[in-house]
Design a protein around this motif. Structure first.
Motif, PDB file in Angstrom:
ATOM      1  N   VAL A 193     -17.836  53.481  12.418  1.00  0.00           N
ATOM      2  CA  VAL A 193     -16.432  53.181  12.109  1.00  0.00           C
ATOM      3  C   VAL A 193     -16.208  53.296  10.605  1.00  0.00           C
ATOM      4  O   VAL A 193     -15.235  53.900  10.152  1.00  0.00           O
ATOM      5  N   LEU A 194     -17.130  52.739   9.858  1.00  0.00           N
ATOM      6  CA  LEU A 194     -17.015  52.769   8.406  1.00  0.00           C
ATOM      7  C   LEU A 194     -16.982  54.214   7.891  1.00  0.00           C
ATOM      8  O   LEU A 194     -16.124  54.591   7.101  1.00  0.00           O
ATOM      9  N   ASP A 195     -17.922  55.028   8.379  1.00  0.00           N
ATOM     10  CA  ASP A 195     -18.030  56.405   7.901  1.00  0.00           C
ATOM     11  C   ASP A 195     -16.826  57.247   8.305  1.00  0.00           C
ATOM     12  O   ASP A 195     -16.374  58.107   7.559  1.00  0.00           O
ATOM     13  N   SER A 196     -16.308  57.008   9.529  1.00  0.00           N
ATOM     14  CA  SER A 196     -15.235  57.881  10.023  1.00  0.00           C
ATOM     15  C   SER A 196     -13.866  57.476   9.499  1.00  0.00           C
ATOM     16  O   SER A 196     -12.946  58.283   9.513  1.00  0.00           O
ATOM     17  N   THR A 197     -13.708  56.244   9.045  1.00  0.00           N
ATOM     18  CA  THR A 197     -12.379  55.807   8.596  1.00  0.00           C
ATOM     19  C   THR A 197     -12.251  55.728   7.083  1.00  0.00           C
ATOM     20  O   THR A 197     -11.152  55.577   6.572  1.00  0.00           O
TER      21      THR A 197
END
Length: 535
Positions: free
Chosen positions: A226-230
């Motif tokens: 989630v962190l990487d994609s957002t």
RNA sequence: GCGGGUGUAGCUCAGUGGCUAGAGCAUCACGUUGCCAACGUGAAUGUCGAGGGUUCGAAUCCCUUCACCCGCUCCA
């Protein structure tokens, strides 16, 4: 107020049915009927919209240390078995229990401690529930068993130190914690609290998987994704709504403790230094959410866990509890737990299962000194690109039960009041006073009578409103009866087409709680309803 | 898992070995209707929780089982 009449209304009006009822039902499983499904959807949508989609991530909300981002997630019910081994559920949910044949009490096998003691030429193993008072309890049990008075306390010859019942092989000389005779404890028996299933065609041990007992772990294992994609910075909340499964020993109290249930969980990741402030923020924010949706202050309490109740890693946990009608006076049932989980979960999935009993939360090791359950080995820490600080985020977890919240809203809405009938005589009225946002049906549309063109106009109004809200059309029976039917369904507004409508294009709108009627233009119906339900 | 209680129409319940199992409410139809559970007439609705047994005959007695309620127990 009595729970039976609530249960009976739920069945009669189509809020809740017992699962597989025609085959005799299945313990701990419940179905939502036509009204129930709308209600529960509204509960979940209110939560999602208030916590996630409608969240203001530009401003600092009241009580919050800073602005923060929110994202959603939807994970699978079956996950890699290692998830549950590292989270601790696998060990914890394979509890071994012992029963006392004499007192009919049941104890957790690993939570009974005891000690060998000799007196009057007889040696027995007295036991007590693990805890601060255990030696006092042991002494009391021993004195009672040997029929000794307090002044003969020195006749008791203790042997060895206090050990766990799990160290014993034979229970013949064991005195149960509350028993009067020896050997009343049964062999330990396993209780599988996670539902087991098999992945792949082979049903061997290697294909064994579990239905998730909580949605939270799906969020932890996806934290990095989630962190990487957002591209968000912390603090960040990740929300998920979904089914969980627990093979409860005793499902009880309607849908309160079900074996299949739905959770609404947020895992909120933040800097360790700010975690206390965030904990307080979420605790208050979540309590407020229930208040705003109509649960009154008297029936809803916030209960902070005291030190002994807290898990080792938790700095604080608060339960939001509701006074369900099936509980006794002064007792409350948990709707939601808000807990400060530190870095326990992320670390577990990095390093492996942690030993909750160790002070510094060390990795739990097996007999050979290897990790008992090995973690993913992936780095789940966070690097702040502004300060260049790297840390494992702390987590605040507001974890709510969608079914419990729905049940609480049902109980809170259930009202019996007195209203006059057409002759002015007072009659008991059953009305579900749902908050308009939660009400399954937002408005009902009636022709006053089934003639003179009223049904035709009413149907037009109905079809028009149906594009915007869940609405209901009814022309059967007297209008008074139709109003009462909607009261039981919790419909906040009834729109009636009458003789005057045909002359000036106005209708009456009747309020469920006050019974007040006001006259509005047909064209205004949509905006008036939208305004009143606050959408 | 243990102890006690309950299970009959959609809901609430009556029916304790004997005729085709009943009531109130709810539902549906027709008539009537003019704003808060109206009235009239009529209709539909049950493997009496399930399975087995005793009996000439079982909703009723016995056994097993399932579900619900209460009390223990449990409740990440």
């Amino acid at each position: 107020m009595n729970m039976d009449s609530i249960v009976s209304l739920c069945k009669r009006r189509g809020f809740l049915f017992q699962s597989s009822e025609i085959y005799g039902g299945l313990q701990g499983f419940w179905d939502y009927g036509p009204l129930g499904v709308e209600l529960k959807r509204n509960v979940k949508e209110a939560w999602w919209s208030d916590m996630v989609n409608g969240h203001d991530d530009m401003n600092t909300l009241s009580g919050a240390p800073s602005p923060y981002a929110m994202e959603g997630l939807d994970c699978t019910i079956i996950m890699h078995p290692q998830v549950w081994k590292c989270s601790g559920h696998y060990d914890l949910f394979h509890d071994h229990m012992v029963d006392c044949r004499e007192t009919k009490k049941r104890y957790r096998y690993d939570q009974i401690n005891g000690r060998w003691v000799e007196a009057k030429g007889r040696k027995i193993f007295v036991t007590a529930p693990a805890g601060d008072e255990e030696q006092a309890h042991l002494t009391k049990q021993a004195l009672k068993f040997f029929n000794l008075r307090n002044k003969h306390i020195d006749d008791l010859k203790w042997e060895g130190s206090v050990v766990c019942l799990t160290d014993l092989e034979n229970f013949d000389e064991v005195l149960g914690p509350d028993a009067k005779s020896l050997g009343s404890l049964t062999e330990p028996r396993e209780f599988n609290l996670m539902f087991k299933t098999f992945v792949g065609a082979l049903s061997g041990e290697e294909g064994t998987a579990f239905l998730r007992p909580e949605t939270a772990q799906g969020i932890f294992v996806n934290f990095k994704n989630v962190l990487d994609s957002t591209r968000h910075r912390l603090p960040l909340g990740i929300a998920q709504v979904g089914k969980s499964f627990r093979n409860e020993i005793t499902p009880r109290n309607f849908t309160f403790r079900s074996r299949e249930f739905e959770q609404m969980e947020i895992e909120f990741f933040c800097h360790p230094d700010q975690s206390q402030d965030w904990y307080r923020y979420w605790r208050d924010r979540r309590l407020n959410w229930y208040h705003k949706l109509g649960i009154s202050g008297d029936n809803l309490i916030m209960r902070e866990h005291h030190q002994g109740e807290l898990a080792h890693y938790s700095i604080g946990t608060a339960d939001i509890e509701y006074a369900f009608p099936f509980m006794s006076e002064g007792e409350y049932g948990e709707l939601e737990g808000v807990s400060h989980r530190g870095d326990f979960d992320l670390r577990s999935h990095m390093e492996g299962k942690l030993d909750e009993k160790s002070a510094d939360l060390a990795l739990q090791l097996d007999a050979d000194g290897n990790p008992k359950w090995k973690g993913s080995g992936k780095d789940l820490s966070y690097r702040d690109d502004l300060t260049n600080e790297k840390y494992i985020p702390h987590v605040i977890e507001p974890s709510a039960g969608a079914d419990r919240a729905t049940l609480a809203f049902i109980c809170e809405a259930y009202t019996e009041d007195e209203q006059p009938d057409e002759k002015g005589k007072m009659k008991t009225r059953t009305v579900m006073k749902f908050h308009p946002r939660l009400a399954p049906i937002k408005a009902a549309i009636f022709p006053l009578v089934k003639k003179d063109g009223m049904p035709e106009v009413a149907k037009e109004v109905y079809l028009d409103l149906k594009k915007h809200f869940k609405v209901f059309y009814d022309e059967k029976g007297a209008v008074g009866r139709r109003y009462r039917r909607q009261d039981e369904a919790g419909t906040p507004y009834c729109i009636t087409v009458d003789g005057q409508t045909l002359e000036d294009q106005t209708v009456t709108i009747r309020d469920r709680d006050s019974l007040d009627q006001t006259r509005i233009k047909i064209d205004e119906c949509e905006s008036v309803i939208r305004d009143r339900i606050g959408q």
